[in-house]
Write an enzyme that holds these catalytic residues in place. Structure first.
Site, short mmCIF file in Angstrom:
data_model
loop_
_atom_site.label_atom_id
_atom_site.label_comp_id
_atom_site.label_asym_id
_atom_site.label_seq_id
_atom_site.Cartn_x
_atom_site.Cartn_y
_atom_site.Cartn_z
N CYS A 113 0.81 -1.22 0.00
CA CYS A 113 0.00 0.00 0.00
C CYS A 113 0.85 1.28 0.00
O CYS A 113 0.34 2.35 -0.30
CB CYS A 113 -0.95 0.01 1.19
SG CYS A 113 -2.18 -1.30 1.09
N HIS A 249 -3.21 7.60 2.97
CA HIS A 249 -3.61 6.29 2.42
C HIS A 249 -5.02 5.99 2.93
O HIS A 249 -5.34 6.23 4.09
CB HIS A 249 -2.62 5.22 2.89
CG HIS A 249 -3.03 3.84 2.50
ND1 HIS A 249 -3.45 3.52 1.23
CD2 HIS A 249 -3.11 2.69 3.21
CE1 HIS A 249 -3.75 2.24 1.18
NE2 HIS A 249 -3.55 1.71 2.37
N ASN A 279 -9.95 0.39 0.08
CA ASN A 279 -8.49 0.46 0.09
C ASN A 279 -7.98 -0.03 -1.27
O ASN A 279 -8.04 -1.22 -1.58
CB ASN A 279 -7.95 -0.43 1.22
CG ASN A 279 -6.44 -0.41 1.31
OD1 ASN A 279 -5.76 0.11 0.42
ND2 ASN A 279 -5.92 -1.00 2.37
#
Ligand code: COA
Length: 322
Positions: A113, A249, A279
């Protein structure tokens, strides 16, 4: 002093939207549980045959158009992904060929990520050092291909998408600093158990999937993001009040809110897309950035703090004047 400055942003989401209500028909979950624990209400899912390179290409074209650059000008492509189309060639090479930017350096970065922050940091060094004059930095993922759709603890969290920026040299301002970290001692808390050298099935005969100890990931994420935003401000000698926008994020609204609290920032100054995108791993930060730019919220001259956390563990930040 030469800075690398974002000359244009772009993003792309697959058409198909998967709502929490639809997930209720797949696994034992509820819209209420997902929204309350994560802030997610829907996510986009790539169509059959639609790949990471497809999403990346669209995002890249929009960033190039926004920056007013042609493919022939691009001299570096760095692409963050943990879901490449193929083992090789890299997705960066696949995108390069489609754009017609043939000949320049092109490679992928896998930092889960944190992939976009890692890619941005690498490209920043190339531009600052005078090695690249027009860098395309992409974060693109099709995490939906890596999910076990019968595991409610992970399948509700992720989505697909891509975001991109074009970096060009600027004598006055741009990326002020980047800060990257990793701690492989945490590998067991968030990982995909299979791969080329380890074998494509694990000892339980499972294939590709996301394995996560959500509670522990949550705690470490909040702690390390707190530390990296403090580190970023200290490195630049800036107070918290100097930041105009936090572009975090997009994993979990509660993690985002904790970082905002640490920075004493009201949520109105935080770009949130997790409710609509879920996500999207390496794509989440550039997707959020592009949305904020195109909606007119983020403007030229604003001070932005970007941060991300992901499997590895990896984490990082970038402070930049847009
Ligand atoms: N729907 C309904 N119930 C669910 C569920 C779902 N989709 N997923 C898990 N549950 C259940 C669990 O089985 C557990 O039940 P039990 O108490 O009967 O055992 C209960 O909900 C609580 O689970 P827990 O994991 O403690 O919940 P949580 O509050 O920690 O929230 C996450 C889970 C995954 C949302 C949260 O831990 C998180 O966001 N972690 C970080 C994940 C992340 O950001 N990962 C990517 C980093 S890049």
């Amino acid at each position: 002093m030469t800075y690398a400055r974002i000359a244009g942003t772009g993003s792309h989401l697959p058409e198909r939207v998967l709502t929490n209500a639809e997930l209720e028909t797949l696994v034992d979950t509820s819209d209420e549980w997902i929204a309350e624990r994560t802030g997610i209400r829907q996510r986009h899912i790539a169509a059959p045959g639609e790949t990471t390179a497809d999403l990346a290409e669209q995002a890249a074209r929009k960033a190039m158009a926004a920056a007013g650059v042609e493919a022939a000008e691009i001299d570096l492509i760095v692409l963050g992904t943990t879901t490449p189309d193929l083992i090789f060639p890299s997705t960066a090479c696949l995108v390069q060929a489609r754009l017609g930017a043939n000949g320049c350096a092109a490679f992928d970065v896998n930092a889960a990520c944190s992939g976009f922050l890692y890619a941005l940091s690498v490209a920043n060094q190339f531009v600052r050092g005078g090695v690249a004059r027009c860098a395309l930095v992409i974060g693109a993922e099709t995490l939906s291909r890596m999910l076990d759709w019968s595991d409610r603890s992970t399948c509700v969290l992720f989505g697909d998408g891509a975001g991109a920026v074009v970096l060009k040299p600027d004598a006055e301002t741009g990326i002020l600093s980047t800060h990257l970290h990793a701690d492989g001692a945490y590998r067991h808390l968030l990982y995909n158990p299979v791969g080329v050298s380890a074998g494509f099935r694990d000892e339980k005969n499972h294939g590709v999937r996301v394995m996560m100890t959500g509670n522990d990931v949550f705690k470490v994420a909040v702690k390390t993001l707190d530390a990296v935003v403090e580190e970023t401000l200290a490195a630049n000698g800036l107070p918290k009040s100097a930041i105009d926008w936090l572009i975090p994020h997009q994993a979990n609204l509660r993690i985002i809110a904790a970082t905002a609290r640490r920075l004493e920032m009201p949520m109105e100054r935080v770009v949130v897309t997790v409710d609509r995108h879920g996500n999207t791993s390496a794509a989440s930060v550039p997707l959020a950035l592009d949305e904020a730019v195109r909606s007119g919220r983020v403007r030229r001259g604003d001070m932005l703090l970007l941060e991300a956390f992901g499997g590895g563990f990896t984490w990082g930040s970038a402070l930049l004047r847009f």
